[in-house]
Design a protein around this motif. Sequence first.
Motif, mmCIF file in Angstrom:
data_model
loop_
_atom_site.group_PDB
_atom_site.id
_atom_site.type_symbol
_atom_site.label_atom_id
_atom_site.label_comp_id
_atom_site.label_asym_id
_atom_site.label_seq_id
_atom_site.Cartn_x
_atom_site.Cartn_y
_atom_site.Cartn_z
ATOM 1 N N GLN A 1 20.040 -16.830 42.419
ATOM 2 C CA GLN A 1 20.439 -15.735 41.537
ATOM 3 C C GLN A 1 21.359 -16.225 40.417
ATOM 4 O OE1 GLN A 1 21.998 -13.230 44.674
ATOM 5 N NE2 GLN A 1 20.290 -11.788 44.486
ATOM 6 N N GLU B 1 12.862 -17.709 46.298
ATOM 7 C CA GLU B 1 13.498 -17.859 44.986
ATOM 8 C C GLU B 1 12.660 -18.752 44.072
ATOM 9 O OE1 GLU B 1 18.244 -17.387 46.161
ATOM 10 O OE2 GLU B 1 17.305 -19.373 46.187
ATOM 11 N N HIS C 1 22.114 -5.938 40.476
ATOM 12 C CA HIS C 1 23.341 -6.689 40.781
ATOM 13 C C HIS C 1 24.322 -6.701 39.612
ATOM 14 C CE1 HIS C 1 21.384 -8.285 44.419
ATOM 15 N NE2 HIS C 1 20.307 -8.427 43.661
ATOM 16 N N LEU D 1 26.737 -14.212 44.165
ATOM 17 C CA LEU D 1 25.288 -14.367 44.089
ATOM 18 C C LEU D 1 24.836 -15.608 44.845
ATOM 19 C CD1 LEU D 1 24.729 -13.642 40.269
ATOM 20 C CD2 LEU D 1 24.512 -12.024 42.179
ATOM 21 N N LEU E 1 17.908 -9.243 38.045
ATOM 22 C CA LEU E 1 19.259 -8.991 38.543
ATOM 23 C C LEU E 1 19.771 -7.604 38.181
ATOM 24 C CD1 LEU E 1 20.966 -12.431 37.727
ATOM 25 C CD2 LEU E 1 20.199 -11.612 39.957
#
Length: 247
Positions: free
Chosen positions: A152, A182, A140, A148, A137
């Motif tokens: 995430q 993911e 971010h 998110l 991350l």
Amino acid sequence: MSALLEVSGISVSFDGFRAINNLSFAIAECELRAIIGPNGAGKTTFMDIVTGKTRPNEGQVLWGENSVSLLKLNEAQIARAGVGRKFQRPTVFEDQTVAENLTMALKAARGPFRVLWWKPGLETEARVTALAMEVGLDAHLARKSGELSHGQKQWLEIGMLLAQEPRLLLVDEPAAGMTLAEREQTTTLLRRLAQRHAVVVVEHDMDFVRRLDCKVTVLHEGSVLAEGSLDHVTANPQVIEVYLGRG
């Protein structure tokens, strides 16, 4: 080598129902372990006992090189001893940024007065950046956590646990609700974390467990039914009967 976590002869009943029945097994330092089993097998209760949320009727839970009894510690003391738990539903501060979530989670001595004047320095910022990179991350950090994706948010919560410097991570159904990409990234993350931490993953998704490529413990009616590789346990007739279903 002694176990990091040793659960021995644990039993617990709720209103006459025995949720855990003479459960015994051990987790080694830097081991990746998957725990599977049907609903009601005792997976959540096991995690509740290890983290101090539930007290067993009998048995012991020993921790670390000195075999400290976790049953003598409260939930906060167990967390400080190095046991981290991630629940299935991510619990992050959605109005705060990724960086702020990670900063708040950092292991530090912050009493009520120190918090009033505490400000993150360069060392803190470097640690937060490293944690964000660990869980993918780092791009971010300035985003609000509420923006998110589900996956995430799961990674952010894992990062928040890592900020507490745990020796053991208990991770509940991390693959639930994730996209295929993911899930693949989560598999890679958990396998990498197991190089420096013990990681116990409770999961229903057999494809996800197979990608973890680790030792599997099957629970049924609060006891260990089978243990070994996924191929080994899924070939066990009792596991097929109670969990996988015939055919």
